[in-house]
Design a protein around this motif. Structure first.
Motif, PDB file in Angstrom:
ATOM      1  N   THR A 260       0.829  -1.199   0.000  1.00 11.29           N
ATOM      2  CA  THR A 260       0.000   0.000   0.000  1.00 11.29           C
ATOM      3  C   THR A 260       0.863   1.249   0.000  1.00 11.29           C
ATOM      4  O   THR A 260       2.035   1.206   0.404  1.00 11.29           O
ATOM      5  N   SER A 261       0.292   2.356  -0.456  1.00  6.21           N
ATOM      6  CA  SER A 261       0.988   3.639  -0.358  1.00  6.21           C
ATOM      7  C   SER A 261       0.730   4.239   1.023  1.00  6.21           C
ATOM      8  O   SER A 261      -0.217   3.868   1.719  1.00  6.21           O
ATOM      9  N   ASP A 262       1.577   5.179   1.417  1.00 13.67           N
ATOM     10  CA  ASP A 262       1.532   5.705   2.777  1.00 13.67           C
ATOM     11  C   ASP A 262       0.264   6.528   3.025  1.00 13.67           C
ATOM     12  O   ASP A 262      -0.252   7.213   2.155  1.00 13.67           O
ATOM     13  N   SER A 263      -0.203   6.416   4.238  1.00 17.60           N
ATOM     14  CA  SER A 263      -1.295   7.228   4.757  1.00 17.60           C
ATOM     15  C   SER A 263      -1.121   7.228   6.266  1.00 17.60           C
ATOM     16  O   SER A 263      -0.225   6.567   6.791  1.00 17.60           O
ATOM     17  N   LYS A 264      -1.951   7.955   6.952  1.00 19.11           N
ATOM     18  CA  LYS A 264      -1.853   7.982   8.416  1.00 19.11           C
ATOM     19  C   LYS A 264      -2.199   6.596   8.951  1.00 19.11           C
ATOM     20  O   LYS A 264      -3.332   6.133   8.812  1.00 19.11           O
ATOM     21  N   MET A 265      -1.222   5.926   9.550  1.00 20.85           N
ATOM     22  CA  MET A 265      -1.468   4.578  10.063  1.00 20.85           C
ATOM     23  C   MET A 265      -0.514   4.288  11.211  1.00 20.85           C
ATOM     24  O   MET A 265       0.559   4.890  11.315  1.00 20.85           O
ATOM     25  N   THR A 266      -0.904   3.356  12.075  1.00 26.59           N
ATOM     26  CA  THR A 266      -0.096   2.969  13.228  1.00 26.59           C
ATOM     27  C   THR A 266      -0.043   1.463  13.331  1.00 26.59           C
ATOM     28  O   THR A 266      -1.077   0.789  13.237  1.00 26.59           O
ATOM     29  N   ASN A 272       3.875  -1.812  24.593  1.00 32.25           N
ATOM     30  CA  ASN A 272       4.045  -0.361  24.673  1.00 32.25           C
ATOM     31  C   ASN A 272       4.878   0.238  23.549  1.00 32.25           C
ATOM     32  O   ASN A 272       5.430   1.340  23.702  1.00 32.25           O
ATOM     33  N   ALA A 273       5.020  -0.436  22.428  1.00 32.27           N
ATOM     34  CA  ALA A 273       5.772   0.095  21.292  1.00 32.27           C
ATOM     35  C   ALA A 273       4.870   0.212  20.073  1.00 32.27           C
ATOM     36  O   ALA A 273       4.065  -0.681  19.800  1.00 32.27           O
ATOM     37  N   THR A 274       5.015   1.326  19.341  1.00 32.84           N
ATOM     38  CA  THR A 274       4.242   1.533  18.118  1.00 32.84           C
ATOM     39  C   THR A 274       5.151   2.071  17.015  1.00 32.84           C
ATOM     40  O   THR A 274       6.176   2.704  17.280  1.00 32.84           O
ATOM     41  N   PHE A 275       4.732   1.818  15.787  1.00 33.25           N
ATOM     42  CA  PHE A 275       5.392   2.375  14.604  1.00 33.25           C
ATOM     43  C   PHE A 275       4.325   3.132  13.836  1.00 33.25           C
ATOM     44  O   PHE A 275       3.319   2.562  13.423  1.00 33.25           O
ATOM     45  N   LYS A 276       4.546   4.437  13.667  1.00 35.05           N
ATOM     46  CA  LYS A 276       3.503   5.295  13.106  1.00 35.05           C
ATOM     47  C   LYS A 276       3.990   5.948  11.817  1.00 35.05           C
ATOM     48  O   LYS A 276       5.107   6.456  11.748  1.00 35.05           O
ATOM     49  N   ILE A 277       3.135   5.932  10.791  1.00 37.45           N
ATOM     50  CA  ILE A 277       3.384   6.671   9.560  1.00 37.45           C
ATOM     51  C   ILE A 277       2.742   8.049   9.713  1.00 37.45           C
ATOM     52  O   ILE A 277       1.552   8.160  10.033  1.00 37.45           O
ATOM     53  N   ILE A 278       3.535   9.092   9.491  1.00 39.49           N
ATOM     54  CA  ILE A 278       3.042  10.465   9.605  1.00 39.49           C
ATOM     55  C   ILE A 278       2.773  10.975   8.187  1.00 39.49           C
ATOM     56  O   ILE A 278       3.711  11.210   7.420  1.00 39.49           O
ATOM     57  N   GLU A 279       1.523  11.119   7.828  1.00 37.73           N
ATOM     58  CA  GLU A 279       1.162  11.522   6.471  1.00 37.73           C
ATOM     59  C   GLU A 279       1.321  13.035   6.303  1.00 37.73           C
ATOM     60  O   GLU A 279       0.708  13.827   7.030  1.00 37.73           O
ATOM     61  N   LEU A 280       2.137  13.441   5.335  1.00 36.11           N
ATOM     62  CA  LEU A 280       2.414  14.862   5.105  1.00 36.11           C
ATOM     63  C   LEU A 280       1.968  15.313   3.721  1.00 36.11           C
ATOM     64  O   LEU A 280       2.318  16.411   3.277  1.00 36.11           O
ATOM     65  N   GLY A 281       1.229  14.471   3.030  1.00 36.15           N
ATOM     66  CA  GLY A 281       0.789  14.814   1.678  1.00 36.15           C
ATOM     67  C   GLY A 281       1.696  14.191   0.632  1.00 36.15           C
ATOM     68  O   GLY A 281       2.830  13.804   0.907  1.00 36.15           O
ATOM     69  N   VAL A 292       8.208   8.844   2.766  1.00 36.68           N
ATOM     70  CA  VAL A 292       7.409   8.313   3.877  1.00 36.68           C
ATOM     71  C   VAL A 292       8.134   8.675   5.172  1.00 36.68           C
ATOM     72  O   VAL A 292       9.278   8.274   5.386  1.00 36.68           O
ATOM     73  N   VAL A 293       7.475   9.443   6.019  1.00 38.02           N
ATOM     74  CA  VAL A 293       8.034   9.861   7.314  1.00 38.02           C
ATOM     75  C   VAL A 293       7.404   9.001   8.402  1.00 38.02           C
ATOM     76  O   VAL A 293       6.194   8.757   8.388  1.00 38.02           O
ATOM     77  N   LEU A 318       4.696  21.550  10.741  1.00 40.29           N
ATOM     78  CA  LEU A 318       5.270  21.588  12.095  1.00 40.29           C
ATOM     79  C   LEU A 318       4.289  21.112  13.153  1.00 40.29           C
ATOM     80  O   LEU A 318       4.696  20.540  14.173  1.00 40.29           O
ATOM     81  N   SER A 319       2.996  21.326  12.926  1.00 32.09           N
ATOM     82  CA  SER A 319       1.996  20.930  13.924  1.00 32.09           C
ATOM     83  C   SER A 319       1.940  19.418  14.112  1.00 32.09           C
ATOM     84  O   SER A 319       1.395  18.929  15.110  1.00 32.09           O
ATOM     85  N   LYS A 320       2.509  18.648  13.171  1.00 33.40           N
ATOM     86  CA  LYS A 320       2.481  17.186  13.263  1.00 33.40           C
ATOM     87  C   LYS A 320       3.717  16.628  13.979  1.00 33.40           C
ATOM     88  O   LYS A 320       3.852  15.414  14.111  1.00 33.40           O
ATOM     89  N   PHE A 321       4.610  17.526  14.403  1.00 33.99           N
ATOM     90  CA  PHE A 321       5.830  17.091  15.082  1.00 33.99           C
ATOM     91  C   PHE A 321       5.895  17.662  16.486  1.00 33.99           C
ATOM     92  O   PHE A 321       5.278  18.683  16.794  1.00 33.99           O
ATOM     93  N   SER A 322       6.658  16.988  17.345  1.00 35.89           N
ATOM     94  CA  SER A 322       6.885  17.457  18.718  1.00 35.89           C
ATOM     95  C   SER A 322       8.247  16.934  19.173  1.00 35.89           C
ATOM     96  O   SER A 322       9.013  16.390  18.376  1.00 35.89           O
TER      97      SER A 322
END
Length: 484
Positions: A260-266, A272-281, A292-293, A318-322
């Motif tokens: 699949t192509s990237d989208s917002k997914m976890t 207690n561990a997760t791998f998250k795709i951060i969708e930026l367009g 893919v970030v 920037l709002s998607k990062f911390s």
């Protein structure tokens, strides 16, 4: 009539005040009861009778003493003469004096930055200091406003930034869950497959192809051929190069695989561990910006992996990062990535740059290194340390290298600039007043005057050469970007 008007006026004044008091009371109760405590995955039950956790003036979490420590397995008591709360477990005695910024563990004083207190006739203690004295790991989950306490040793996660020269490859190993992000050029396919083989138990859970460039996807066909892949994620962009077509053919031919192509997914990696795709367009003109970030989060530790993303897209999202602990810098430490505002947002303690020794791009660029150093980050590079491995239990992490980068590591070159040039009797010093080619007194390369690197040379360091032979006679070599 006048008296009645007076009373109504008073009522009108009192009503808003009453509402404010009620709102404040409900807000306080809600805030107090919204903080939770979990010990070894079991929640501590609090009530109005026992009290609720709260944040004190030092921004530390205070918890009801008896409810928390009994849940932790301690026997508890109150020493009236010394005004200390006492907790005992497995031969360890911790005494917590009220109003003092220290505790005692088996008689040894341990200084803390906040104090236990009595509130509403209940004793509250600073949870981190006390439970760490018993050997527990104490963390904070900001998403659900909860203190996480673990007495069972946490499993270890290893994140390897594999040395694939001028390229990227990142391998995440967590128990029986494994993720691979990129595999360098095709020359490195065997190296990456052999590196991860001892760790992959059964299928490779997730494979990410960040974007279509050869230095990221070239080695992936070998990996796909070697392992059964459960999930393949890429940017969704297509390309016409032989490298991309080889990767795509391998990906679509992988049996029993979700491609699949990237989208917002976890992806839940367990424990207690997760791998998250951060969708930026997607659909940016520059393939690097379609990268893919992703983010790895394990308890308190967060690792952000940026592909080859540019500062333009970083700053637009920037709002998607911390705050993060470790950042894999975008685009091999290029000046076009990892902006100052992005670093101000993510505040990485550690930055990893994946770049090749003597690469033709001059990565990492001095401008990006300067921004990273200014942000206070410790910076490491695969071109200097080889494969870099971060090992974490979710609360702290270590690296397998101590070789931090300095400004002298800009360009990842084995040929270091001379600090002084002493001309021999037969060699004249470089001219500082014009010529066909341009160099810097602080490097060993010469360029065409139109080369983009000339713009980065401090005017006081500019030197000029009449010819290529003139530059070579003074120890300078041609720039691999403008190829003079």
């Amino acid at each position: 009539m006048k008296i009645e008007l007076k009373l109504n006026s008073k009522r009108k004044l009192l009503l808003p005040l009453l509402i404010l008091i009620l709102l404040f009371s409900f807000s306080t109760l809600s805030s107090a009861s919204s903080i939770g405590v979990t010990i070894d995955n079991s929640k501590v039950a609090f009530s109005s009778e026992m009290g609720y956790p709260f944040i004190d003036s030092n921004s530390r979490t205070q918890v009801p003493f008896r409810a928390t420590m009994e849940k932790f397995g301690c026997s508890v008591a109150w020493d009236q003469s010394s005004q200390m709360a006492v907790a005992v477990k497995n031969g360890t005695t911790v005494k917590v004096p009220i109003g003092q910024k220290y505790i005692f563990k088996n008689g040894v004083k341990i200084v803390n930055d906040t104090a236990a207190l009595v509130k509403d006739n209940r004793t509250y203690l600073p949870i981190r200091a006390v439970l760490e004295a018993f050997g527990a790991s104490v963390g904070w989950n900001a998403e659900n406003q909860s203190v996480i306490v673990n007495t069972i040793p946490s499993p270890v996660m290893k994140i390897s930034f594999i040395d694939v020269g001028q390229g990227d490859s990142i391998f995440i190993d967590y128990g029986d869950y494994e993720i691979l992000i990129d595999a360098g050029t095709s020359d490195y396919g065997d190296k990456v497959a052999n590196y991860i083989k001892p760790f992959v138990q059964g299928d490779l859970d997730v494979l990410v192809a960040t974007h279509v460039h050869a230095d990221h996807i070239g080695g992936l066909p070998k990996v796909i051929d070697t392992f059964q892949i459960d999930n393949i994620i890429d940017s969704g962009e297509t390309y016409t190069t032989a490298t991309y077509l080889n990767y795509y053919a391998a990906a679509i031919s992988e049996p029993n695989c979700n491609f699949t192509s990237d989208s917002k997914m976890t992806f839940n990696m367990g424990k207690n561990a997760t791998f998250k795709i951060i969708e930026l367009g997607d659909n940016y003109a520059d393939s690097n910006d379609n990268s893919v970030v992703s983010m790895v989060k394990y308890n308190n530790i967060e690792v952000l992996l940026m592909g080859d993303l540019s500062s333009t897209v970083e700053n637009a999202n920037l709002s998607k990062f911390s705050d993060v602990d470790i950042l894999k810098a975008g685009h091999h430490g290029s000046r076009t990535s990892t902006s100052s505002v992005f670093l101000d947002t993510t505040k990485p303690e550690t930055i990893i740059i994946s770049a090749g020794l003597n690469n033709t791009y001059g990565h990492p660029h001095p401008e990006s290194l300067g921004r990273m150093f200014a942000a206070g980050s410790s910076v490491y590079g695969t071109f200097k340390s080889g494969t870099i491995v971060a090992t974490t239990d979710g609360y702290t992490y270590t690296l397998n290298t101590s070789a931090k980068l300095t400004s002298a590591d800009a360009g990842a070159s084995t040929v270091k600039p001379a600090t002084t040039v002493i001309p021999s009797a037969n060699v004249t010093a470089p001219s500082t007043s014009g010529g066909a080619y341009v160099g810097s007194s602080q490097s060993n390369k010469y360029h065409y005057p139109s080369c983009r690197y000339v713009k980065t040379i401090i005017p006081g360091n500019l030197v000029y050469f009449k010819s290529k032979a003139d530059a070579a006679s003074k120890g300078y070599i041609p720039c691999k970007v403008c190829n003079p």
